[in-house]
Design an enzyme around this catalytic site. Structure first.
Site, mmCIF file in Angstrom:
data_model
loop_
_atom_site.group_PDB
_atom_site.id
_atom_site.type_symbol
_atom_site.label_atom_id
_atom_site.label_comp_id
_atom_site.label_asym_id
_atom_site.label_seq_id
_atom_site.Cartn_x
_atom_site.Cartn_y
_atom_site.Cartn_z
ATOM 1 N N SER A 126 54.708 30.558 29.820
ATOM 2 C CA SER A 126 55.351 31.042 31.039
ATOM 3 C C SER A 126 56.329 30.016 31.585
ATOM 4 C CB SER A 126 54.275 31.330 32.089
ATOM 5 O OG SER A 126 54.847 31.541 33.358
ATOM 6 N N TYR A 151 46.306 29.648 37.354
ATOM 7 C CA TYR A 151 46.872 30.438 36.249
ATOM 8 C C TYR A 151 47.985 29.662 35.559
ATOM 9 C CZ TYR A 151 50.181 33.447 33.893
ATOM 10 O OH TYR A 151 51.048 33.951 32.977
ATOM 11 N N LYS A 155 48.351 27.751 31.464
ATOM 12 C CA LYS A 155 49.428 27.820 30.476
ATOM 13 C C LYS A 155 49.865 26.423 30.058
ATOM 14 C CE LYS A 155 49.757 32.289 30.193
ATOM 15 N NZ LYS A 155 49.303 32.990 28.968
#
Length: 339
Positions: A126, A151, A155
């Site tokens: 991301s 979150y 990544k």
């Protein structure tokens, strides 16, 4: 036909990538536990492919289950790993759950791939790893910043795991695709984005407002240092993003090293503001939206968009679909859902 395992293949980006893989001559094999996806996505894929996709329902954290999938399918040429919990707000409320799921699923997958001699991995990363960049557009060499959510941090940690594995000569050739803002739906309207509850992302909120599901849209902040005062993002059609996964796998197959990691930005390279999205949606749909200007939302990045030079040169990929097309397809999908 080479088999490609697609974890999270019933999800938004995963389902579109399954279609793109099939159209490119691969045989996608889906693994999904349907915690973030609806089983209707499988029906949509079937309608597009005119055949039922191979599907295993189970959890990527379950090592025995993953071992059985690899054993039953025989030779799997590579994996595209989408499966992860993905709601930024929820990750703040449930950080341990997010770290356990998103990081452990990658570790289980890597161990299973090594056991079954499957060398190729395309990882769903991301642009959140860049935070609010100091310079724009963002290149793959842009320094990563501390993530603003658990979150986003999962990544970044997963990228570090892949880097460490490659440094240790682990038999893995990996690409991490750093997505910008996927929107739209398959032009057939058989598959698209299906947010659970109130959408976190702008475009499904816009389409739901147009359909009368949401009363109005709040534009969070109109005093940013941007042309119209609203946040700038790089919005990419989900089918362009799906095509990038196919190109990434084909790139990995051509590499001679036994171990490598590469990063690629996946965006259009063209920023659009929140107000531009609203105005373009009105043009694409013919529906007038009810929206209001509100205060800034904590944690929002002012502007970010991709430099896609590396993706164009090395992968032979670039986005071809416009913002208008993306929003038209998103509206067609929403209308089908509302029928």
């Amino acid at each position: 036909m080479q088999k490609i395992l697609v974890t999270g293949g019933a999800g938004y980006i995963g389902s579109h990538t399954v279609v793109a893989l099939h159209e490119a001559g691969f045989e996608p094999v889906i693994v999904d536990n349907f915690s973030n996806a609806d089983k209707s996505a499988i029906d949509g894929i079937k309608a597009i492919l005119q055949k039922s996709p191979t599907l295993y329902q189970g959890d990527c954290n379950d090592a025995a289950f993953m071992d059985q999938v690899f054993a039953k399918e025989g030779k799997i040429a590579g994996v595209i790993h989408f499966a992860a919990s993905k709601a930024v707000g929820e990750s703040v409320q449930k950080p341990i759950q997010y770290y356990a799921n998103n990081i452990n699923s990658l570790l289980v997958l890597l161990q299973t791939m090594e056991k079954h001699q499957c060398p190729h991995l395309v990882f769903s990363s991301s642009c959140t790893v860049y935070g609010q960049p100091d310079e724009l557009p963002v290149t793959e060499a842009t320094p990563k910043k501390q993530a603003t959510s658990p979150y986003g941090n999962t990544k970044a940690v997963c990228e570090e795991i892949l880097e460490d594995a490659v440094t240790a000569k682990y038999p893995i050739k990996a690409i991490a695709l750093r997505y910008f803002n996927p929107i739209g739906a398959h032009p057939s309207a058989h598959i698209g984005e299906l947010p659970i509850g109130v959408p976190n992302n702008l475009v499904p909120f816009v389409t739901q407002a147009a359909a009368g599901i949401r009363e109005k849209i709040t534009v969070f902040g109109n005093d940013y240092d941007t042309p119209d005062g609203t946040c700038l993002r790089d919005y990419i059609h989900v089918m362009d993003l799906a095509d990038a996964h196919v190109k990434a796998f084909e790139f990995l197959e051509k590499q001679n090293q036994s171990s490598l990691i590469e990063y690629f930005n996946v965006g259009t390279g063209k920023p659009n503001s929140v107000l531009e999205v609203i105005q373009t949606f009105e043009e694409a749909s013919g529906v007038k939206l009810n929206y209001e200007l509100g205060p800034r939302r904590p944690g929002d990045v002012e502007q970010t968009y991709a430099d896609v030079t590396k993706s164009t040169k090395l992968l032979g990929w670039k986005a071809t679909r416009s913002l208008f097309e993306s929003l038209r397809d998103a509206w067609n999908w929403q209308q089908k859902l509302s029928q």
